[in-house]
Scaffold this active site. Structure first.
Site, PDB file in Angstrom:
ATOM      1  N   SER A  95     -21.979 -30.421  -5.198  1.00 38.95           N
ATOM      2  CA  SER A  95     -22.049 -31.446  -4.103  1.00 38.95           C
ATOM      3  C   SER A  95     -23.231 -31.359  -3.489  1.00 38.95           C
ATOM      4  CB  SER A  95     -20.878 -31.361  -3.323  1.00 38.95           C
ATOM      5  OG  SER A  95     -21.122 -32.447  -2.434  1.00 38.95           O
ATOM      6  N   SER A 101     -16.232 -44.760   1.116  1.00 36.77           N
ATOM      7  CA  SER A 101     -17.022 -43.819   0.556  1.00 36.77           C
ATOM      8  C   SER A 101     -15.994 -42.957  -0.523  1.00 36.77           C
ATOM      9  CB  SER A 101     -17.524 -42.926   1.333  1.00 36.77           C
ATOM     10  OG  SER A 101     -16.471 -42.467   2.323  1.00 36.77           O
ATOM     11  N   ASP A 142     -10.204 -51.275  -2.652  1.00 39.07           N
ATOM     12  CA  ASP A 142     -11.373 -50.480  -2.535  1.00 39.07           C
ATOM     13  C   ASP A 142     -11.949 -50.286  -3.925  1.00 39.07           C
ATOM     14  OD1 ASP A 142     -10.915 -50.780   0.211  1.00 39.07           O
ATOM     15  OD2 ASP A 142     -10.403 -48.876   0.474  1.00 39.07           O
ATOM     16  N   TYR A 183      -1.823 -47.226  10.064  1.00 39.58           N
ATOM     17  CA  TYR A 183      -2.037 -47.953   8.838  1.00 39.58           C
ATOM     18  C   TYR A 183      -0.543 -47.727   8.027  1.00 39.58           C
ATOM     19  CZ  TYR A 183      -3.887 -49.188   4.106  1.00 39.58           C
ATOM     20  OH  TYR A 183      -3.943 -49.836   3.019  1.00 39.58           O
TER      21      TYR A 183
HETATM   22  C1  GLA Z   1      -8.012 -49.761   3.789  1.00 37.90           C
HETATM   23  C2  GLA Z   1      -7.359 -49.403   2.507  1.00 37.90           C
HETATM   24  C3  GLA Z   1      -7.376 -50.850   1.716  1.00 37.90           C
HETATM   25  C4  GLA Z   1      -6.901 -52.242   2.562  1.00 37.90           C
HETATM   26  C5  GLA Z   1      -7.761 -51.992   3.974  1.00 37.90           C
HETATM   27  C6  GLA Z   1      -7.168 -52.997   4.648  1.00 37.90           C
HETATM   28  O1  GLA Z   1      -9.473 -49.957   3.626  1.00 37.90           O
HETATM   29  O2  GLA Z   1      -8.076 -48.382   2.037  1.00 37.90           O
HETATM   30  O3  GLA Z   1      -6.455 -50.815   0.633  1.00 37.90           O
HETATM   31  O4  GLA Z   1      -5.391 -52.019   2.696  1.00 37.90           O
HETATM   32  O5  GLA Z   1      -7.769 -50.873   4.667  1.00 37.90           O
HETATM   33  O6  GLA Z   1      -7.431 -54.401   4.257  1.00 37.90           O
END
Ligand code: GLA
Length: 388
Positions: free
Chosen positions: A69, A130, A175, A224
């Site tokens: 890395s 990332s 993502d 979250y």
């Molecule tokens: C983070 C999570 C995604 C999504 C966003 C909110 O980035 O990794 O999957 O839930 O929050 O939109």
């Protein structure tokens, strides 16, 4: 990207004493609209950005995976595909790689050992994915090296599974999907239930400006997860599989049965989902005024109903809005509790935005922002190989 390429090539040669055969990349992302809708089976509208994770790689004839890395002072990791791939307690960065490889093995893909050197310039901890870029570039590397019959969506799902089950972060699919499937100069309308995608051309007269609040993100994981649970509770009370299947009439009819906070969370998701579908149309039509309105509504909804913004982020949004007015949109982007805002800005106003942020943000918050002017970029893929 050229510095990244040079760095991974050099560190590969130094660590393994032969040149890499392949160079592969996967990008970070910024979400234009559709926040916290992905795990509700809804729609999102992100684009990949020109900040990436790059891997230099070569196949090995045995079952050993060796990784160096660049971004962790040439730290190394090594494991054997024939043995149980375990979570590393001391090398967090290595777990994204181990998790993806473990999934590939478990799913029965025909892979062997590899030598890898990894480096990225997606800012870490900023909400620009990332970690998804790292997961996806590893899946892509095995696909390319071993000619695996694996779709880009499957690479994304494997990255998500690694993050959910191996790293232990309960993210949705946005993502990884945008990192795997992004298109140059396009955003992607993604249906997070069917994983169908629709590329939406970015108007050429708008720059994508990302501003990092540099507010240290706290309590991100727990908040979250609480939001996810509240959304599930709302869906259950409304009698739907996921909030994607609900509308405002259904919510109004059940208001008395819902906890007040849970109802606010559901209102954000239901309205945000509608805004996202409409935003894809507005963007495709180049209707910037409508896009700007939708982004403003999205921000207000995240601030007031979903309660995931912080004062620093709200200040940044106000500063940028003061410059672009109706000519551009601005909102918080990503999971929340710090991180970045995204603005769609006419190119002639980019300098004025930078200047306003420099003049006002630090004065208001004591923090210095970082500004990235980005291009919507293509998703994961091969950069070059010996065979090219
Ligand atoms: C983070 C999570 C995604 C999504 C966003 C909110 O980035 O990794 O999957 O839930 O929050 O939109």
């Amino acid at each position: 990207m050229s510095t990244l390429i040079q760095n991974v090539k050099t560190s590969f040669q130094k660590a393994f004493e032969y040149p890499a055969s392949h160079l592969i990349q996967a990008p970070g992302r910024v979400n234009l609209i559709g926040e916290h809708t992905d795990y509700n089976d809804g729609f999102v509208l992100p684009c990949a950005i020109d900040y990436q994770t790059v891997v230099a790689a070569s196949k090995r004839e045995d079952s050993i995976v060796r990784v160096v890395s660049v971004d962790y002072q040439d730290a190394v990791d090594e494991f054997d595909l024939k043995e149980e791939i375990a979570f590393s307690q001391d090398k967090m960065w290595a777990n994204y790689i181990r998790g993806v490889v473990k999934c590939l093995v478990e799913k029965g893909y025909d892979i062997q050992g590899v030598d890898l050197s990894v480096s990225g310039n997606v800012p870490q901890g900023a909400g620009l994915s990332s970690s998804a870029a790292l997961e996806v570039v590893i899946g892509q590397t095995f696909k390319v090296l071993f000619g695996l019959e694996i779709s880009q969506a499957e690479i994304a799902l494997i990255g998500q599974k690694a993050e959910n089950e191996f790293v232990g972060c309960n993210c949705g699919i946005m993502d990884q999907m945008i990192s795997a499937e992004g298109n140059q100069n396009h955003a992607l309308l993604l249906d997070c239930r069917s994983l169908e995608t629709q590329a939406v051309a970015m108007p050429s007269d708008l720059s994508v400006v990302i501003i990092n609040s540099n507010k240290k993100r706290g309590l991100v994981d727990s908040e979250y997860n609480t939001r996810r649970e509240q959304c599930e509770e709302a869906a259950k009370t409304l009698g739907v599989k996921a909030l994607r299947d609900a509308n405002m009439d259904m919510l109004t009819a059940k208001l008395s049965e819902l906890d007040e906070t849970v109802a606010m969370r559901a209102r954000h998701v239901i309205t945000e989902n509608d805004r996202t579908v409409e935003a894809a149309i507005a963007l495709a039509e180049g209707n910037i005024a409508r896009m700007a309105e939708l982004m403003a509504q999205s921000h207000a909804s995240m601030r007031d109903d979903f309660e995931i913004t912080v004062d620093e982020i709200d200040s940044l949004v106000d500063i940028v809005k003061g410059v672009v007015g109706e000519q551009g949109g601005v909102r918080m982007t990503g999971g929340g509790f710090g991180g970045c805002i995204v603005a769609l800005v006419p190119p002639q106003l980019v300098d004025a935005v930078k200047q306003a942020v420099e003049e006002k943000y630090q004065m208001l918050t004591g923090l210095e922002a970082s500004i990235y002017v980005c291009q919507a970029s293509k998703g994961a893929g091969l950069i070059e190989s010996d065979a090219l």
